[in-house]
Write an enzyme that holds these catalytic residues in place. Structure first.
Site, short mmCIF file in Angstrom:
data_model
loop_
_atom_site.label_atom_id
_atom_site.label_comp_id
_atom_site.label_asym_id
_atom_site.label_seq_id
_atom_site.Cartn_x
_atom_site.Cartn_y
_atom_site.Cartn_z
N CYS A 1 73.14 31.47 26.53
CA CYS A 1 73.31 32.74 25.84
C CYS A 1 73.50 32.41 24.28
O CYS A 1 72.70 32.07 23.50
CB CYS A 1 74.77 33.26 26.28
SG CYS A 1 75.29 35.08 25.93
N HIS B 1 74.04 33.46 32.43
CA HIS B 1 75.15 32.42 32.48
C HIS B 1 75.31 31.62 33.97
O HIS B 1 75.95 32.47 34.82
CB HIS B 1 76.49 33.17 32.28
CG HIS B 1 76.67 33.47 31.04
ND1 HIS B 1 77.24 32.72 30.03
CD2 HIS B 1 76.39 34.82 30.31
CE1 HIS B 1 77.34 33.33 28.68
NE2 HIS B 1 76.73 34.55 28.89
N GLU C 1 76.90 29.40 34.57
CA GLU C 1 78.37 28.87 34.91
C GLU C 1 79.30 30.02 35.32
O GLU C 1 80.10 29.68 35.84
CB GLU C 1 78.74 28.10 33.59
CG GLU C 1 79.52 29.12 32.62
CD GLU C 1 78.42 29.91 31.65
OE1 GLU C 1 77.33 29.76 31.97
OE2 GLU C 1 78.89 30.55 30.79
#
Ligand SMILES: Nc1ncnc2c1ncn2[C@@H]1O[C@H](COP(=O)(O)OP(=O)(O)O)[C@@H](O)[C@H]1O
Ligand SMILES: [Mg+2]
Lengths: 85, 230, 769, 85
Positions: free
Chosen positions: B86, B203, B205
């Site tokens: 990002c 994302h 994560e």
């Protein structure tokens, strides 16, 4: 009718917080441009519009600014140039 | 493996990345401070999401001048793995670690939603354990995600297998409707020439636990582990 | 010492006093307190502190009736935010606040700075913000001005929260002409901390330094600036707007610095500079600590040269904090702030002498005795009387309203209702909010009746939701106040959480109007009734009065922010049907009530009748039933009936997730005595629709709790659509049509060029997004 | 040393998709400004910096642009005016 290119600056009103200007000033200092005293960041619009003459083009862009393009509460605008295309 | 997660002023996914590595993968990780010059022996660097320097001026533009970025660039030049997620992707592009730029979403609005990605390349440190063509679901959350580069660069990326992820629909097709930001050629992630630096808007994560709805991000970290241990 | 006027200060005249919003009576009280004429600076200070916003002068006696205690409440009203314990040594701080008027003037900055303010209230308690919510009210989405407001407010909320890295996870939005010209923008923040990290905003320790930290002070939002000193008369200055500009980037740094500061042990108190800035923060901290303070305005870091003490004290510049440090630790405090590139300057001191003193260098410009500055504010007990119109409205027989010809097909009515912006999917809004940052969002916006956030390092999760139906409160404030709390609690229970405590934001009209004060008093009494019955004490809140437009006051809107706790995050339950073949069970009882419904308002343009009755004891038993069934693993989905009634609730269970729609076949033949429209679209309270594979067990559990329960249908796949039989009438709608109605209504309205929103977007110049 | 105010325009490179310009054009049309043919939106920066003379001020701002203020991949910049404050 002629096509005019009108350049407009829209800048944050003086006295209002300009966080973006501050961030850029700080960044320029970090990069070694220590002579920089202040930075303001605004919008630059190029509007191509048909009009009978330069005066009419300018008047019409002024109306666009006050009705729509500039936020009357936080911004000031300025017509920078009116040129036939 | 030791992972270094950079904290820039305005980073806000640094803690999430740290949590992912330490709690989910049980690996060693440290936060690295933007003003420092020390990578503290990290084998892998994560440039996390967020709004470094408020994303004022342009996303990632100011962060790339942070002292720590000199070390990150040197680490990448040595072939060290770096992933920009990002805002980290935006920073990596600004820093010249990856080609192109990320511009305002074509909707002119922030977009927060799950997207489907197709794995386009498994020749990177972060996708070697994935299957080419596999579909992964993970969230995006960004306002500036429209990947843009000139046609030559895009062609080169494609030819060299450096497009890593593309936004696709549920059938795996890179349609306009499946593209959340107007990215050229539906590109969601790219790699450098050696496949050691990857940048992506989604994302991974945020997609590591069933409780949070998807575990599709795991494959990136599994790839990383096997690459670093190899 | 005594304060003397500064050269150039305006002379105190009755007109100047009036411009400061003080009544002659209040001015006399001020003169009596000082024993002399106030200075201009003092007048400014008192006008701010005695404003409704800071003093609660009309509302305090009524607020005092609210229940505030429970064993789990660590901090009730009176601090920047309330705090409850959730076990495991952890605590949750939360608070809601309004930014209605600023948002009406400048929706983007107004909403953004509202978010910034409530975030500061939470992190000054020592908590890390983990979730944001919002509660919005607008006029009709058919007007361009409203679309402009919606676009700006949503973008403002999103940009600020997104940049902060705090997920925006829940909220509610309603549209009604009553809010035309006076939108409501309420923002709530929830934070998490260790119990031992709780810090209060109480000045203590004689000789301790008072430090201003964060952003510099500018001339933002100074009230009454138009009549101030000479340098204000300059041409450019005259145009100076009252809006404040938010800087979420600085706030993010301030958040990290503040938490580090609190954990460092170098400070004794911290408070944000919100409304009335330095004035109210310093006066309130002194009052809480029962000490004196002295502040030198020349020490305050400013953004512009030549600011007067008046301006410095009253500035509402954002992203600032006031800190009381331990004496001798100033250097450490500055070090932490400078690590985060923020300024910190010692501007004053805690003193033994019981005075509130402001100096400009060595010259005293304001001085008040003791802590009377806050406590001496007059309290009012306004007259409260329900208007005759209100009684007539409530007692109108709404069953007499004739059905429209199209209503013969109830599918038509259902589709129309799903398009009502108040009911329709708010995806257009929350897709602009980062809801997944912090990797803890188990159920985000649009997926469940409340948001669920797991608590890292434990099995637990929190459930949070805001709620209020102002139309009910308008029709019957006492009942409406009860329903607002009950619905919030029901929503939290539907995701599997025990409701624990509330914060509230009381948005009302002008309290000097007897009918408005009646609404206020009764609504607060109603909230109190429900809070006692549901064991959810009030830990704080905010009052916003004078919400009026030329047509009169907005609907009285006491927004409730509820926090609940799940012992096991795995119990988190969404609202959508998931499994064909599951039984659909209705918990609670249908009734013949139509008053105050969205059906009447949207289909018939009528706002009348008594709102649905609210049986608090029944609500409690319903909540216990839902929780018992969820915890024993019998519930696949749960969704309460609210605006639009049972038919809308069933439709939402089918199509809320447009990517995974389901169908349902439902038989409501068990209620032959009810009219079809009351059965389908009436808004009887205390009802929850659950889907389950163990209907018998769920019904047995309900019986044990004394809650009516009945199997009303079966979940099917999407192809079968939604089919409801009510004895005589049949409703059949395809999921595609329902999806179209529900999911496209707001995007379609917003696509109709909210032109100013696009063209004036400040982010076009590349700001935070 | 004198304080100069330097005005800079930073505009999206020609040929790149300009959704902002398009959105503004559409909005202007909706509001009845049908003579508008095209709009481009860029940034307008005002930089106040100390320099020995106007030429030096301009040179220094040029360097700021190429190092930080404009993205070489997607943007062009143009110094519009250099004036002593
Ligand atoms: N409606 C309410 N119910 C209970 N407590 C309230 C209410 N409104 C305000 N309070 C309490 O009064 C105190 C002052 O509130 P407020 O002035 O809004 O705080 P701030 O200084 O953040 O603006 C807070 O502790 C708040 O919780
Ligand atoms: Mg406060």
């Amino acid at each position: 009718m002629t096509l005019f290119r009108v350049s407009v600056h829209i800048v944050p009103r003086k006295g209002l917080l300009d966080p973006q200007g501050k961030a850029v000033t700080d960044a320029l200092h970090t990069l070694g441009f220590s002579a920089v005293a202040d930075v303001h960041v605004g919008r630059h619009l190029i509007i191509e519009t048909q009009a009978t003459d330069a005066k009419a083009a300018e008047a019409s862009v002024k109306e666009m600014c006050s009705r729509l393009l500039a936020n009357p509460v936080t911004e000031d605008y300025e017509i920078e140039a009116v040129k036939p295309v | 493996m030791k992972v270094g997660v950079i904290t820039f002023p305005g980073s806000n996914c640094d803690e999430d990345a740290l949590f992912a590595i330490v709690e989910q993968l049980q690996e060693d990780a440290v936060l690295l401070w933007h003003k420092d010059h020390d990578l503290q022996g990290a084998d892998v660097i994560i440039l996390p999401g967020g709004f470094s320097y408020g994303d004022y001026l342009r996303s990632g533009a100011i962060a790339r001048f942070s002292p720590i970025m000199q070390e990150v660039v040197a680490h990448a030049k040595r072939g060290g793995p770096v992933i920009g997620i990002c805002n980290g992707f935006q920073i990596a592009c600004e820093a010249g670690l990856l080609p192109g730029a990320l511009l305002r979403n074509n909707s002119l609005q922030f977009r927060s939603m799950p997207v489907t990605l197709r794995v386009e390349s498994t020749d990177t440190v972060f996708t070697n354990a994935a299957t080419k063509g596999a579909l992964l679901t993970m969230p995006i959350a960004h306002g500036d995600g429209r990947y843009t580069a000139d046609e030559d660069t895009l062609d080169r990326l494609e030819a060299e297998g450096r497009v890593v992820f593309r936004y696709v629909d549920s059938l795996g097709e890179p349609t306009a409707a499946a593209n959340p930001n107007g990215a050229m050629r539906n590109i969601a992630g790219i790699a450098n020439e050696s496949g050691t630096v990857v940048g992506m808007m989604p994302h991974p994560e945020r997609a590591l636990e069933p409780l949070l709805g998807s575990t599709d991000g795991l494959v990136l970290f599994q790839s990383l582990l096997s690459a670093v241990r190899a | 010492m005594s304060a003397t006027p500064r050269p150039g200060d305006p002379v105190i005249t009755p007109a100047l006093v009036a411009e400061h919003g003080l009544t002659p009576f209040e001015y006399e009280k001020l003169v009596a307190m000082l024993g002399r004429t106030p200075t201009f600076t003092e007048l400014g200070v008192v006008s701010a502190l005695w404003s409704e916003h800071c003093s609660y002068k009309h509302s305090r006696p009524v607020l005092k009736t609210l229940p505030t205690q429970a064993p789990w409440v660590l901090q009730g009203p009176g601090e920047n935010a309330g705090v409850i314990s959730i076990g495991d040594g952890l605590a949750v701080a939360f608070k809601i606040e309004s930014h209605n008027h600023p948002s009406a003037v400048e929706p983007y900055q107004g909403a953004a700075t509202g978010v910034g303010g409530i975030l500061r209230d939470v992190f000054t308690m020592g908590a890390r913000p983990i979730a944001m919510l919002n509660s919005l009210r607008f006029g009709s989405l058919e007007t361009p001005r409203v679309r402009f407001l919606v676009a700006g407010v949503v973008k403002g909320i999103g940009d600020y929260g997104n940049c902060m890295g705090v997920p925006t996870v829940a909220g509610e939005v309603m549209f009604d002409a009553a809010y035309e010209g006076n939108p409501l923008v309420n923002a709530m923040c929830v934070g998490l901390m260790k119990e031992e990290e709780l810090i209060r905003a109480k000045a203590e320790g004689i000789g301790n330094p008072i430090i201003a930290v964060g952003a510099r002070t500018g001339r933002d939002g100074i009230h009454g600036a138009s009549f101030a000193s000479e340098d204000l008369s300059e041409e450019n200055e005259a145009k100076r707007p009252r809006v404040q500009v938010g800087d979420p980037f600085t706030e993010k740094l301030l958040l990290e610095a503040s938490l580090e500061l609190i954990r460092s042990g170098h400070i004794v108190a911290i408070q944000d500079m919100g409304a009335a800035g330095l004035t109210s923060s310093s006066a309130e901290m002194a009052e809480r600590g029962d000490v004196g303070v002295t502040i030198d305005t020349t020490k305050v870091p400013v953004r512009e040269a030549g600011m007067t003490p008046y301006e410095i004290l009253l500035s509402e510049s954002q992203e600032r904090m006031l800190v009381v440090a331990k004496k001798g630790h100033e250097h450490e405090v500055k070090k932490i702030l400078s690590k985060w590139d923020l300024v910190a300057e010692v501007i004053g001191e805690v003193i033994a002498e019981p005075v509130y003193r402001v100096t400009e260098g060595s010259k005293v410009v304001a001085e008040f005795p003791g802590t009377r500055l806050v406590t001496d504010c007059p309290q009012y007990h306004p007259e409260a009387k329900e208007s005759d119109e209100a009684v007539a409205r409530r007692t109108r027989d709404v069953h007499a309203i004739a059905e429209l010809p199209s209503e013969r097909d109830p599918a038509w009515t259902l589709e129309r209702l799903l398009q009502a912006p108040t009911i329709a999917s708010k995806h257009w809004i929350h897709r602009q909010y980062d809801s997944t940052v912090r990797t803890s969002t188990v159920l985000g916006p649009g997926h469940a009746d409340a948001a669920v956030l797991r608590v890292r390092g434990t099995k637990k999760a929190l459930a949070v939701k805001t709620d209020c139906n102002g139309r009910y409160v308008f029709l019957d404030p006492r009942v409406g106040g009860r329903i607002a709390v009950a619905e919030a609690a029901r929503n939290v229970a539907c995701v599997g959480a025990t409701p624990r405590a509330i914060t509230n934001c009381l948005n009302f009209g002008n309290p000097k109007k007897p009918e408005v004060f009646f609404q206020f008093r009764e609504a607060v009494y109603g909230m109190g009734d429900a809070c006692r019955a549901l064991e959810t004490p009030v830990t704080g809140g905010n009052v916003s009065l004078y919400n009026e437009n030329p047509q009169g006051a907005v609907y009285p809107t006491p927004t409730i922010g509820m926090v609940g706790v799940l012992e096991d995050a795995a119990h988190a339950t969404g609202l959508r049907f998931e499994q064909a073949g599951d039984a659909i069970v209705l918990l609670g009882e249908n009734s013949d009530e139509l008053g105050g419904s969205e059906y009447l308002a949207w289909i018939h343009g009528v706002v009348a009748g008594a709102p649905p009755s609210c049986d608090l004891d029944g609500e409690k038993r319903l909540i216990d039933t839902v929780l018992a069934a969820i915890r024993r693993g019998h519930v696949r989905s749960a969704h309460d009936c609210s605006e639009g009634g049972l038919a809308v609730a069933l439709a939402e269970c089918c199509i809320a997730d447009r990517a995974a729609p389901m169908g349902a076949t439902v038989d409501l033949g068990a209620w032959p005595a009810l009219t079809t429209r009351a059965l389908l679209f009436g808004e009887a309270q205390g009802r929850v629709v659950v889907s389950t594979a163990n209907a018998d067990t769920v019904i047995a559990l309900a019986k044990q709790h004394g809650v009516p329960a009945r199997v009303i249908g079966t979940v099917t796949d999407a192809a079968s659509g939604l089919r409801i039989t009510t004895g005589a009438t049949k409703l059949a709608a395809s999921t595609d049509r329902l999806i179209e109605a529900y999911h496209e209504a707001i995007p379609r309205a917003m696509a109709r060029a909210a032109a100013e929103a696009v063209t004036r977007d400040p982010a076009l110049a590349g700001g935070a997004k």
